[in-house]
Design an enzyme around this catalytic site. Structure first.
Site, PDB file in Angstrom:
ATOM      1  N   ARG A 147      -3.539   8.201  -0.666  1.00  0.00           N
ATOM      2  CA  ARG A 147      -4.502   6.789  -0.375  1.00  0.00           C
ATOM      3  C   ARG A 147      -5.001   6.984   0.561  1.00  0.00           C
ATOM      4  NH1 ARG A 147      -3.561   0.592  -1.094  1.00  0.00           N
ATOM      5  NH2 ARG A 147      -3.055   0.737   1.058  1.00  0.00           N
ATOM      6  N   TYR A 159      -6.770  -5.449   6.251  1.00  0.00           N
ATOM      7  CA  TYR A 159      -5.573  -5.312   5.433  1.00  0.00           C
ATOM      8  C   TYR A 159      -5.311  -3.764   5.095  1.00  0.00           C
ATOM      9  CZ  TYR A 159      -2.515  -6.403   1.513  1.00  0.00           C
ATOM     10  OH  TYR A 159      -1.147  -6.405   0.834  1.00  0.00           O
ATOM     11  N   ASP A 221      -8.300   2.134  -1.955  1.00  0.00           N
ATOM     12  CA  ASP A 221      -8.105   0.669  -2.730  1.00  0.00           C
ATOM     13  C   ASP A 221      -9.243  -0.003  -2.057  1.00  0.00           C
ATOM     14  OD1 ASP A 221      -7.573  -1.817  -3.456  1.00  0.00           O
ATOM     15  OD2 ASP A 221      -5.441  -1.397  -2.896  1.00  0.00           O
ATOM     16  N   HIS A 223      -9.477  -3.437  -2.633  1.00  0.00           N
ATOM     17  CA  HIS A 223      -8.906  -4.709  -2.477  1.00  0.00           C
ATOM     18  C   HIS A 223      -9.883  -5.763  -3.061  1.00  0.00           C
ATOM     19  CE1 HIS A 223      -6.131  -2.825   0.546  1.00  0.00           C
ATOM     20  NE2 HIS A 223      -5.546  -3.140  -0.313  1.00  0.00           N
ATOM     21  N   GLU A 247     -10.124   1.992  -6.517  1.00  0.00           N
ATOM     22  CA  GLU A 247      -8.909   1.017  -7.011  1.00  0.00           C
ATOM     23  C   GLU A 247      -9.465  -0.460  -6.577  1.00  0.00           C
ATOM     24  OE1 GLU A 247      -4.464  -0.858  -6.300  1.00  0.00           O
ATOM     25  OE2 GLU A 247      -5.066   1.405  -5.399  1.00  0.00           O
ATOM     26  N   GLU A 273      -3.425  -4.562 -10.547  1.00  0.00           N
ATOM     27  CA  GLU A 273      -2.282  -4.932 -10.046  1.00  0.00           C
ATOM     28  C   GLU A 273      -1.869  -6.452  -9.728  1.00  0.00           C
ATOM     29  OE1 GLU A 273      -2.483  -4.772  -5.161  1.00  0.00           O
ATOM     30  OE2 GLU A 273      -3.002  -2.974  -5.940  1.00  0.00           O
ATOM     31  N   GLU A 350       2.411   5.161  -7.170  1.00  0.00           N
ATOM     32  CA  GLU A 350       2.273   4.582  -6.063  1.00  0.00           C
ATOM     33  C   GLU A 350       3.642   4.530  -5.316  1.00  0.00           C
ATOM     34  OE1 GLU A 350       0.274   0.926  -3.201  1.00  0.00           O
ATOM     35  OE2 GLU A 350       0.793   0.684  -5.316  1.00  0.00           O
ATOM     36  N   TRP A 413     -10.033 -10.404  -1.740  1.00  0.00           N
ATOM     37  CA  TRP A 413      -9.522  -9.032  -1.215  1.00  0.00           C
ATOM     38  C   TRP A 413      -8.373  -8.652  -2.201  1.00  0.00           C
ATOM     39  CZ3 TRP A 413      -4.201  -8.156  -0.652  1.00  0.00           C
ATOM     40  CH2 TRP A 413      -3.440  -9.444  -0.875  1.00  0.00           C
TER      41      TRP A 413
END
Length: 413
Positions: A147, A159, A221, A223, A247, A273, A350, A413
């Site tokens: 990733r 982040y 990602d 977010h 993602e 998630e 992951e 986020w």
């Protein structure tokens, strides 16, 4: 096999974890992960005050019935606190059942469908050279999929990227909820600029592909920081770099947004998630708007809840990509690995190694070799809790960061 006792353990070996420990009348112990990052005490209270009293003297072997009893019987359904609590009970009962049977959990789930679970690691850098070094380091550790996250020019803190000024300059590649300074633990606040991000990210993947070639699976990602049209633009811009997935491009609760993204890009999409029940996915699965489900065993009702979700996803040819950063305890990670090995529609897992302090509290037996994760062949989950060690790491308040736009507006986020 009656439940004799159930204990909630909150410990913080570097970060906070909530664990349920169930013991049967004949001394068999089961563990379940109930960690909800930044809200650990809410789940601990739900378990101690509302769930544990319902478990005592119940038949530990009645896993499905207990799942439905806790889910339907409470009237108030779903939500991360409820589903994390149910997950802890469910996983602990599966741990007990597998121990009583004398076999690893994956055998009770139908046996192995593969030799190991392909894992991806988290490479990050404040700039492209640091990112490339991080990718090299992960490849040296044996990862076969990476990733990719990077700093954004003009933003002091992003982040999931190392060395954040908002967090005091410490490295936090492992994405913990961070402990605040001063008399109160308040969330760190980070600035965000989506337009700068959209300009910068394609140049990052161009550099990564130029350095590492076309074969390495790369993930990213978002977010939840983009609008649907921004996410569509990014997915299309990243098509030349052949991502394994993009993602959480948009806020997860807006399922219809994925329709627009799907219309504009062939980049594979992953989301989930922040979801906690199979019903969160019904539109996404039935309309094939995503390619991977990202839920965690810990937040989705345990082994039972996650298996229901993955079986439904399999009907539509959609694969697993279970959430597995270090806010999932080793107990939750072990449960995911047993499912990874057993289900037909596994995609990728992951994986972020836990710290030495965490592994002092949670004694694990799963292993990472040559890019693959292998659950333990010991009976049950293959994880034991050292309660004495857990007591040496008391809970400390910590929160995930808050994102703000330049005008001060709180942002997704």
């Amino acid at each position: 096999m009656r439940i004799e006792s159930a204990e909630v353990v909150v410990t913080s070996p570097g970060r906070n974890f909530t664990t349920l420990r169930i013991v049967t009348e004949d001394g068999v112990t089961g563990l379940g992960d109930a960690t909800l990052n930044g809200r650990e005490l809410a789940v601990a209270s739900y378990l101690r005050d509302h769930v544990v009293p319902l478990l005592l003297d119940r038949d530990a072997s009645r896993i499905e019935d207990t799942w439905q009893y806790l889910y339907r019987g409470a009237y108030w359904r779903r939500g991360p606190v409820t589903m994390a609590a149910i997950a802890a009970v469910d996983t602990a009962l599966w741990d007990i059942k597998a121990k009583a049977a004398g076999m690893p959990l994956y055998q009770l789930l139908g046996g192995a469908s593969r030799s190991g679970a392909l894992a991806y690691g988290h490479a990050a850098g404040r700039d492209v050279p640091e990112l490339l070094d991080s990718i090299r380091a992960h490849l040296e550790q044996g990862y076969r999929a990476i990733r990719v996250q990077t700093g954004i020019p003009g933003l002091a803190s992003v982040y999931g990227v190392a060395s954040s000024s908002a967090g005091g300059g410490e490295r936090y590649d492992y994405e913990p909820a961070r402990r605040g300074a001063g008399p109160r633990a308040l969330p760190a606040e980070e600035s965000w600029d989506t337009r700068a991000y959209l300009r910068h990210l394609p140049t990052v993947f161009e550099a990564v592909r130029a350095e590492f070639g076309p074969e390495l699976p790369l993930l990213h990602d978002g977010h939840h920081r983009m609008t649907p049209i921004q996410a569509a633009r990014l997915g299309k811009a990243l098509e030349p770099y052949d991502l394994f997935w993009l993602e959480d491009a948009t806020p997860g609760e807006d399922q219809a947004a994925l329709r627009l993204i799907r219309q504009h890009t062939t980049t594979p999409l992953a989301i989930g998630e922040v979801f906690n029940h199979v019903h969160d996915y019904t539109t996404l699965l039935s309309e094939r708007l995503i390619d991977y489900v990202r839920s965690a065993v810990t937040h989705t009702g345990g082994v039972t809840g996650m298996r229901k979700l993955l079986d439904l996803a399999a009907v539509y040819g959609i694969k697993s990509g279970m959430h597995g950063p270090t806010d999932i305890s080793p107990v939750g990670m072990a449960a995911a690995l047993h499912l990874d090995l057993a289900v037909h529609n596994f995609g990728i897992q992951e994986y972020m190694p836990h710290t030495a302090d965490t592994l002092e509290v949670f004694r694990t037996s799963f292993r990472f070799e040559d890019g693959l994760l292998h659950p333990s062949d010991a009976p049950g989950l293959g994880v034991e809790l050292d309660t004495e060690a857990a007591g040496r790491f008391p809970y400390q308040p910590a929160y995930l960061p808050v994102n703000r736009l330049a005008d001060g507006t709180v942002h997704d986020w």
